[in-house]
Design a protein around this motif. Sequence first.
Motif, mmCIF file in Angstrom:
data_model
loop_
_atom_site.group_PDB
_atom_site.id
_atom_site.type_symbol
_atom_site.label_atom_id
_atom_site.label_comp_id
_atom_site.label_asym_id
_atom_site.label_seq_id
_atom_site.Cartn_x
_atom_site.Cartn_y
_atom_site.Cartn_z
ATOM 1 N N LEU A 107 0.801 -1.230 0.000
ATOM 2 C CA LEU A 107 0.000 0.000 0.000
ATOM 3 C C LEU A 107 0.831 1.276 0.000
ATOM 4 C CD1 LEU A 107 -2.747 -1.093 2.559
ATOM 5 C CD2 LEU A 107 -2.959 -0.947 0.057
ATOM 6 N N ALA A 108 1.998 1.233 0.618
ATOM 7 C CA ALA A 108 2.824 2.445 0.758
ATOM 8 C C ALA A 108 3.688 2.661 -0.483
ATOM 9 C CB ALA A 108 3.707 2.332 1.999
ATOM 10 N N SER A 109 4.097 3.908 -0.684
ATOM 11 C CA SER A 109 5.042 4.211 -1.762
ATOM 12 C C SER A 109 6.428 3.682 -1.428
ATOM 13 C CB SER A 109 5.115 5.728 -1.985
ATOM 14 O OG SER A 109 3.846 6.249 -2.304
ATOM 15 N N ARG A 110 6.761 3.723 -0.140
ATOM 16 C CA ARG A 110 8.041 3.183 0.346
ATOM 17 C C ARG A 110 7.943 3.019 1.862
ATOM 18 N NH1 ARG A 110 8.155 7.220 -2.348
ATOM 19 N NH2 ARG A 110 7.815 9.163 -1.292
ATOM 20 N N TRP A 111 8.816 2.175 2.423
ATOM 21 C CA TRP A 111 8.830 1.964 3.867
ATOM 22 C C TRP A 111 10.228 1.528 4.270
ATOM 23 C CZ3 TRP A 111 9.683 -2.567 6.702
ATOM 24 C CH2 TRP A 111 9.811 -3.729 5.938
ATOM 25 N N GLY A 112 10.487 1.576 5.573
ATOM 26 C CA GLY A 112 11.790 1.146 6.055
ATOM 27 C C GLY A 112 11.845 1.155 7.573
ATOM 28 N N VAL A 113 13.058 0.960 8.078
ATOM 29 C CA VAL A 113 13.291 0.884 9.518
ATOM 30 C C VAL A 113 14.502 1.754 9.845
ATOM 31 C CG1 VAL A 113 13.778 -0.642 11.474
ATOM 32 C CG2 VAL A 113 12.460 -1.506 9.523
ATOM 33 N N GLY A 114 14.383 2.540 10.901
ATOM 34 C CA GLY A 114 15.494 3.348 11.382
ATOM 35 C C GLY A 114 15.805 2.985 12.818
ATOM 36 N N THR A 115 17.010 3.288 13.254
ATOM 37 C CA THR A 115 17.394 2.982 14.637
ATOM 38 C C THR A 115 17.371 4.241 15.478
ATOM 39 O OG1 THR A 115 19.730 3.239 14.120
ATOM 40 C CG2 THR A 115 18.823 1.017 13.974
ATOM 41 N N ARG A 116 17.164 4.037 16.753
ATOM 42 C CA ARG A 116 17.205 5.091 17.767
ATOM 43 C C ARG A 116 18.137 4.612 18.855
ATOM 44 N NH1 ARG A 116 11.980 6.453 20.382
ATOM 45 N NH2 ARG A 116 12.377 4.467 21.300
ATOM 46 N N PRO A 117 18.577 5.476 19.761
ATOM 47 C CA PRO A 117 19.468 5.021 20.831
ATOM 48 C C PRO A 117 18.865 3.891 21.676
ATOM 49 C CG PRO A 117 19.426 7.404 20.751
ATOM 50 C CD PRO A 117 18.381 6.923 19.780
ATOM 51 N N PHE A 118 17.553 3.931 21.878
ATOM 52 C CA PHE A 118 16.909 2.906 22.702
ATOM 53 C C PHE A 118 15.757 2.273 21.957
ATOM 54 C CE2 PHE A 118 18.759 6.036 25.579
ATOM 55 C CZ PHE A 118 19.622 5.207 26.279
ATOM 56 N N GLY A 119 15.993 1.785 20.761
ATOM 57 C CA GLY A 119 14.935 1.123 20.012
ATOM 58 C C GLY A 119 15.043 1.380 18.525
ATOM 59 N N LYS A 120 13.874 1.410 17.884
ATOM 60 C CA LYS A 120 13.815 1.588 16.439
ATOM 61 C C LYS A 120 12.546 2.335 16.086
ATOM 62 C CE LYS A 120 11.202 -2.590 15.490
ATOM 63 N NZ LYS A 120 10.985 -2.904 16.893
ATOM 64 N N PHE A 121 12.429 2.703 14.813
ATOM 65 C CA PHE A 121 11.162 3.190 14.292
ATOM 66 C C PHE A 121 10.950 2.577 12.919
ATOM 67 C CE2 PHE A 121 14.306 6.315 13.068
ATOM 68 C CZ PHE A 121 13.983 6.671 11.773
ATOM 69 N N VAL A 122 9.724 2.193 12.676
ATOM 70 C CA VAL A 122 9.322 1.673 11.379
ATOM 71 C C VAL A 122 8.511 2.785 10.731
ATOM 72 C CG1 VAL A 122 8.109 -0.169 10.145
ATOM 73 C CG2 VAL A 122 9.238 -0.667 12.331
ATOM 74 N N TRP A 123 8.795 3.081 9.486
ATOM 75 C CA TRP A 123 8.148 4.194 8.811
ATOM 76 C C TRP A 123 7.619 3.770 7.452
ATOM 77 C CZ3 TRP A 123 10.031 5.544 4.064
ATOM 78 C CH2 TRP A 123 11.321 5.109 3.761
ATOM 79 N N PHE A 124 6.647 4.528 6.979
ATOM 80 C CA PHE A 124 6.214 4.397 5.590
ATOM 81 C C PHE A 124 5.823 5.767 5.080
ATOM 82 C CE2 PHE A 124 2.180 3.913 7.793
ATOM 83 C CZ PHE A 124 1.291 4.643 7.008
ATOM 84 N N GLU A 125 5.886 5.908 3.774
ATOM 85 C CA GLU A 125 5.442 7.127 3.115
ATOM 86 C C GLU A 125 4.463 6.760 2.012
ATOM 87 O OE1 GLU A 125 9.383 9.947 3.731
ATOM 88 O OE2 GLU A 125 8.885 9.264 1.711
ATOM 89 N N LEU A 126 3.513 7.641 1.808
ATOM 90 C CA LEU A 126 2.572 7.491 0.710
ATOM 91 C C LEU A 126 2.572 8.804 -0.063
ATOM 92 C CD1 LEU A 126 0.406 5.571 -0.524
ATOM 93 C CD2 LEU A 126 -1.262 6.907 0.728
ATOM 94 N N ASP A 127 2.908 8.717 -1.344
ATOM 95 C CA ASP A 127 2.844 9.900 -2.198
ATOM 96 C C ASP A 127 1.379 10.216 -2.449
ATOM 97 O OD1 ASP A 127 5.632 9.959 -2.387
ATOM 98 O OD2 ASP A 127 5.625 8.627 -4.135
#
Length: 136
Positions: A107-127
């Motif tokens: 469904l998303a235009s793109r998605w990915g995973v980023g790191t944080r000092p104490f965990g992560k974040f999962v993201w997506f973008e929709l154009d």
Amino acid sequence: MIGTVNVASQKFERTTEAVPAARVFAQKSLEVVSVEQRDDILVCVSELATNAVQHGVPQGGNFLLKVDTDAHRVRIECHDAKRQRPRLRKPDSNDTHGRGLLLVEALASRWGVGTRPFGKFVWFELDLDRQEGGEC
């Protein structure tokens, strides 16, 4: 709307009410998005929030949902405390779980995973498509 940026974020406790609450929060931030695209975004929000509650948030913890919109795209980030990266699965037709990120990828235009000092974040973008009379 051109040039306008809207950023909102909210924390949600690890409860059964967190996923529907995250959807409501996201929906309130998506007024400029077409109904069809809003529905796709809310499906993806549900999947990221569900994964955070089931796999990323320790008992008594919370996750952060961030909604960032402008005239061209919507970006959603779901931050949690676990560093382990999610992965796409290839569930069998009989499996009842494991399709969340496949839905996000579809469904998303793109998605990915980023790191944080104490965990992560999962993201997506929709154009955002601009076909509805120039509105987004």
